[in-house]
Design an enzyme around this catalytic site. Structure first.
Site, PDB file in Angstrom:
ATOM      1  N   THR A  64      46.635  40.940  55.167  1.00  0.00           N
ATOM      2  CA  THR A  64      47.911  40.091  54.674  1.00  0.00           C
ATOM      3  C   THR A  64      49.285  40.493  55.211  1.00  0.00           C
ATOM      4  O   THR A  64      49.990  39.893  55.946  1.00  0.00           O
ATOM      5  CB  THR A  64      47.945  40.160  53.314  1.00  0.00           C
ATOM      6  OG1 THR A  64      46.664  39.658  52.762  1.00  0.00           O
ATOM      7  CG2 THR A  64      49.123  38.776  52.672  1.00  0.00           C
ATOM      8  N   ARG A 121      53.837  41.182  47.547  1.00  0.00           N
ATOM      9  CA  ARG A 121      52.666  41.390  46.919  1.00  0.00           C
ATOM     10  C   ARG A 121      52.876  42.033  45.842  1.00  0.00           C
ATOM     11  O   ARG A 121      53.627  43.307  45.934  1.00  0.00           O
ATOM     12  CB  ARG A 121      51.711  41.972  47.879  1.00  0.00           C
ATOM     13  CG  ARG A 121      50.292  42.409  47.140  1.00  0.00           C
ATOM     14  CD  ARG A 121      49.276  42.742  47.776  1.00  0.00           C
ATOM     15  NE  ARG A 121      48.429  41.664  48.569  1.00  0.00           N
ATOM     16  CZ  ARG A 121      47.575  41.721  49.117  1.00  0.00           C
ATOM     17  NH1 ARG A 121      46.973  42.935  49.341  1.00  0.00           N
ATOM     18  NH2 ARG A 121      46.898  40.580  49.824  1.00  0.00           N
TER      19      ARG A 121
HETATM   20  C1  NCD Z   1      42.207  40.159  49.037  1.00  0.00           C
HETATM   21  C2  NCD Z   1      43.340  40.169  47.953  1.00  0.00           C
HETATM   22  O1  NCD Z   1      44.121  41.093  48.075  1.00  0.00           O
HETATM   23  O2  NCD Z   1      43.521  39.735  46.924  1.00  0.00           O
HETATM   24  N1  NCD Z   1      42.478  40.549  49.933  1.00  0.00           N
HETATM   25  C3  NCD Z   1      43.162  39.918  51.033  1.00  0.00           C
HETATM   26  O3  NCD Z   1      44.407  39.570  50.969  1.00  0.00           O
HETATM   27  N2  NCD Z   1      42.558  39.588  52.362  1.00  0.00           N
HETATM   28  C4  NCD Z   1      40.824  40.176  48.325  1.00  0.00           C
HETATM   29  C5  NCD Z   1      40.666  41.730  47.816  1.00  0.00           C
HETATM   30  O4  NCD Z   1      41.418  42.756  47.765  1.00  0.00           O
HETATM   31  O5  NCD Z   1      39.498  41.813  47.558  1.00  0.00           O
END
Ligand code: NCD
Length: 332
Positions: free
Chosen positions: A79, A129
């Site tokens: 991400t 995030r």
């Molecule tokens: C996911 C997340 O962070 O929610 N990963 C991502 O962003 N591709 C899935 C996960 O961490 O399992």
């Protein structure tokens, strides 16, 4: 403007934000902001065009002069990197806190709101995030620049859901009239929580929910599906749930959300997609995973043409480029 949901287009009335202005700000907090098929189409068209332009080495620079902050309070590879690559490919520059929980003033006890107010003074948008559900919404409430939710605890991960849907479109040629098996951690998996509201807006999406009892889809999402008359069934085993599926969407059990490590151990390897499973699914099915995977997809599956998860990763770059250029791009 495509990202239209009144609630997330707001004038900041926070008196403490020094850089106060009265323009409405577009945030991306939940996937449902893309419920309108025309907005989705516009986004997907933009992503395709940007991919073509990238391949021709002819990308525009709609983010020239813009600074975007990536503020990550939780680990990330895809991400953050895909956002940061997207920003730079479109001519923007970056401020990065890849370990905001450990290295930002959060360590000193600064509130999320104060951190956001501060970053507002430096950045034209914030990709964030956070480990708490609802954090993106809290940030948006005090931000004069767009907040893009890159995952808020077990809440949502809207940009992942958009790139997942884009991948489904590319892989099976449609985003209506399909059967999808959502496999694994449905209680904590935020990518699933963001996908379901988008599926609910499509025509004839059939959803097979596959999880152990301890990881079943929370009631609120089940109620939403019922209200929208979405056809869904719950399964404990892969068997009948995957036989008819056009898409298998496999997820990692979200270890970091468990209060008791013993509970994680009990369910961590509930499902494994391996060669044997491949022989039981449609020849035309595709396998997606937001990644990272742990044991839920055996590496022997990777060589199968139906394994689409690394193509999905690449799509994430273009969908995020498209999002950024639609939210922030200069029109000229
Ligand atoms: C996911 C997340 O962070 O929610 N990963 C991502 O962003 N591709 C899935 C996960 O961490 O399992």
């Amino acid at each position: 403007m495509p990202i239209a949901k009144k609630r997330f287009i707001h004038k900041n009335t926070d008196k403490n934000t020094e850089f106060h202005h009265h323009e409405p700000v577009l945030h991306l907090i939940r996937s449902i902001q893309y419920r309108n098929p025309e907005h989705l189409e516009l986004l997907f068209r933009e992503a395709e065009q940007l991919e073509d332009l990238d391949k021709a080495n002819a990308l525009p620079r709609p983010l020239a002069g813009k600074i975007i902050a990536t503020l990550f309070f939780e680990p990330s590879t895809r991400t953050r990197f895909s956002f940061e690559a997207a920003i730079q490919k479109l001519g923007g520059s970056l401020l990065t806190a890849e370990n905001a929980a450990g290295n930002s003033s959060a360590v000193k006890g600064e509130t999320l709101e104060d951190t956001i107010r501060t970053v507002n003074g430096y950045a034209d948008a914030i990709v964030m995030r956070h480990f708490e559900e609802g954090a993106a919404e809290r940030a948006a409430a005090v931000s004069n620049v767009p907040i893009i939710n890159a995952g808020d605890g077990a809440g949502e991960h809207p940009t992942q859901a958009l790139l997942d849907l884009y991948t489904i479109k590319k892989e099976i040629g449609r985003i209506d009239n399909f059967t999808i098996a959502l496999i694994g951690d449905l209680v904590y998996g935020r990518t699933v929580h963001s996908l379901l509201p988008l599926f609910a807006e499509r025509d004839n999406a059939k959803i097979n929910l596959v999880s152990p009892d301890a990881l079943k889809l929370p009631e609120q999402y089940r109620r939403m599906l019922e209200k929208k008359n979405v056809s869904f069934r719950e399964f404990r085993a892969l068997g009948p749930a995957i036989r008819s599926a056009d898409v298998l969407y496999v997820t990692r059990v979200q270890k970091e959300r468990f209060k008791n490590p013993g509970d994680y151990e009990k369910v961590k390897d509930s499902y494994v997609i391996n060669k044997k499973v491949l022989s039981a699914i449609k020849k035309t099915a595709v396998i997606l995973h937001p990644l990272p995977r742990v044991n839920e997809i055996a590496p022997e599956v990777d060589a199968d043409i139906r394994a689409a998860y690394f193509r999905q990763v690449r799509n994430g770059l273009y969908v995020r480029m498209a999002l950024l250029s639609l939210i922030l791009g200069s029109k000229n």
